[in-house]
Design an enzyme around this catalytic site. Structure first.
Site, short mmCIF file in Angstrom:
data_model
loop_
_atom_site.label_atom_id
_atom_site.label_comp_id
_atom_site.label_asym_id
_atom_site.label_seq_id
_atom_site.Cartn_x
_atom_site.Cartn_y
_atom_site.Cartn_z
N LYS A 6 0.83 -1.20 0.00
CA LYS A 6 0.00 0.00 0.00
C LYS A 6 0.87 1.26 0.00
O LYS A 6 2.07 1.19 0.26
CB LYS A 6 -0.95 -0.03 1.20
CG LYS A 6 -1.89 -1.27 1.20
CD LYS A 6 -2.85 -1.23 0.04
CE LYS A 6 -3.84 -2.32 -0.16
NZ LYS A 6 -3.96 -3.53 0.55
C1 PLP Z 1 -5.25 -4.44 0.92
C2 PLP Z 1 -6.72 -4.36 0.88
C3 PLP Z 1 -7.53 -4.84 1.92
C4 PLP Z 1 -7.00 -5.64 3.08
O1 PLP Z 1 -5.95 -5.10 3.72
P1 PLP Z 1 -4.88 -6.07 4.46
O2 PLP Z 1 -4.06 -5.09 5.23
O3 PLP Z 1 -4.12 -6.78 3.39
O4 PLP Z 1 -5.63 -6.99 5.34
C5 PLP Z 1 -8.89 -4.65 1.86
N1 PLP Z 1 -9.45 -4.03 0.81
C6 PLP Z 1 -8.72 -3.56 -0.21
C7 PLP Z 1 -9.40 -2.87 -1.34
C8 PLP Z 1 -7.34 -3.73 -0.22
O5 PLP Z 1 -6.63 -3.29 -1.27
#
Ligand code: PLP
Length: 375
Positions: A185
């Protein structure tokens, strides 16, 4: 010919200051949730206009707790998009509710806001929109719909930290806002997440749902009156997140500049004649979490990815339409149900984009793309 080193689709930017901060935490004698988590929450709250924020060990846990705080349980329906990371829909199942999917608007690739109202029933409880690739869902329209039907909103902003709406960063406005700090992210804590809380929700309840439901008293006693999970963030991870958050603006600006370069380089001929589709040119509000092109419908994506890899360029797929996964088919979803999501999910490719990528790297990707598409 010597193969060039593989250009990854993304790569975290961890500076020496952050590494030193992590070492300090490791040496401090307190490595799980503590002062670093509190400082991280305070910094996130500042980014979100002073709203209360609580950190979690993943974006998935954050979403799950948001749904519980919104009162979602068995028999309730939660409306979301089929074109997202599967976590978005999995958490709906996790709390015992029913996911109701609405096809995407092919222009934004986000949930089609105009199609939401037709799916609302007396059991609908929450709208769970996703800002795919950091392109924000239209918050004015979204909250107008939620207001008309008295629905709560959990914004899955896992991909949209640093993006904005009406000139305000995502997280400043709205109901529940959920971030993820997964390694890929725009801001990472290796793994982690954070929930921005609305004014009517008690942050202490959020904390209990985060950690075993435990309530502690001043005299050292404790009680458990609600079922909580094990979702707390460590101080080691929070130290990484704090180091990242300081650079959010810089990261976002660099991502935008690289996305602009892609638009300048990807020649119109390639798009018009070869049928390559570029992402929505969301330069004002978007944070460019990913740069996603759509291949022509007659292209074999697997072959394309292999050919790009041969030229030293990694290409990702984010994401196939989730209703076509076995688990969701078993719930009754089927082919042809959400044609726009299915088409984008089958054709989408994520090209490299991360803050430390060079302008020359964009050149390299575009050159490879042109050669592979023309062959
Ligand atoms: C990354 C992501 C998640 C989940 O996040 P994690 O930290 O990997 O559990 C949920 N929704 C979206 C759209 C994501 O890109």
């Amino acid at each position: 010919m010597i193969a060039p080193p593989l250009l990854p689709i993304t790569r975290p930017t961890i500076d020496e200051e952050t590494i030193a901060a992590v070492c300090e935490v490791l040496r401090s004698g307190w490595i799980t949730s503590g002062p670093q988590v509190q400082a991280f929450e305070a910094a996130l709250s500042e980014l979100c206009g002073g709203r209360p924020v609580r950190a979690f060990n993943s974006g998935t846990a954050t979403l799950e707790v948001a749904l519980r705080l919104a009162g979602v349980g068995a028999g309730d329906e939660v409306i979301t998009t089929p074109l997202t990371w599967v976590a978005t829909a999995n958490v709906i199942l996790e709390v015992g509710a029913t996911p109701v999917l609405v096809d995407i608007d092919p222009r934004t690739r986000n949930i089609d806001l105009a199609a939401i109202e037709a799916t609302i029933t007396p059991r609908s409880k929450v709208l769970l929109p996703v800002d795919l690739a950091g392109v924000p869902v239209d918050r004015d329209q979204l909250y107008a719909i939620a207001g008309r039907h008295q629905l709560r909103v959990v914004e899955d902003a896992a991909q949209s930290i640093g993006a904005s709406w009406n000139g305000q960063p995502i997280g400043v406005g709205g109901d529940f806002v959920s971030f993820s700090f997964h390694a890929n992210k725009n801001v990472t804590s290796c793994e982690g997440g954070a929930l921005v809380l609305p004014a009517d929700i008690d942050p202490a309840l959020c904390e209990r749902l985060r950690l075993q439901g435990v309530r502690r008293f001043a005299d050292g006693g404790m009680d458990v009156d609600v079922l909580g999970g094990k979702f707390n963030l460590t101080d080691v991870a929070a130290a990484v997140g704090l180091g990242q958050l300081k650079r959010l603006q810089e990261f976002t600006a660099r991502r935008r500049a690289l996305a602009r370069l892609y638009f300048e380089h990807l020649d119109r001929v390639l798009c018009l004649q070869m049928g390559l589709e570029l992402p929505p040119a969301e330069f004002e509000n978007g944070n460019w979490h990913m740069f996603q092109a759509l291949l022509p419908a007659d292209r074999d994506r697997g072959e394309f990815i292999a050919a790009m890899r041969e030229m030293g360029i990694a290409v990702g797929v984010h994401y196939p339409a989730l209703h076509l996964f076995t688990l969701y088919r078993e719930l009754g979803f089927h082919d042809g149900q959400f044609p726009h999501a299915e088409s984008v999910g089958a054709r989408t490719v994520t090209l490299p984009l991360f803050p430390t990528m060079s302008d020359a790297d964009v050149d390299r990707v575009c050159t490879a793309l042109t050669i592979v598409l023309r062959s």
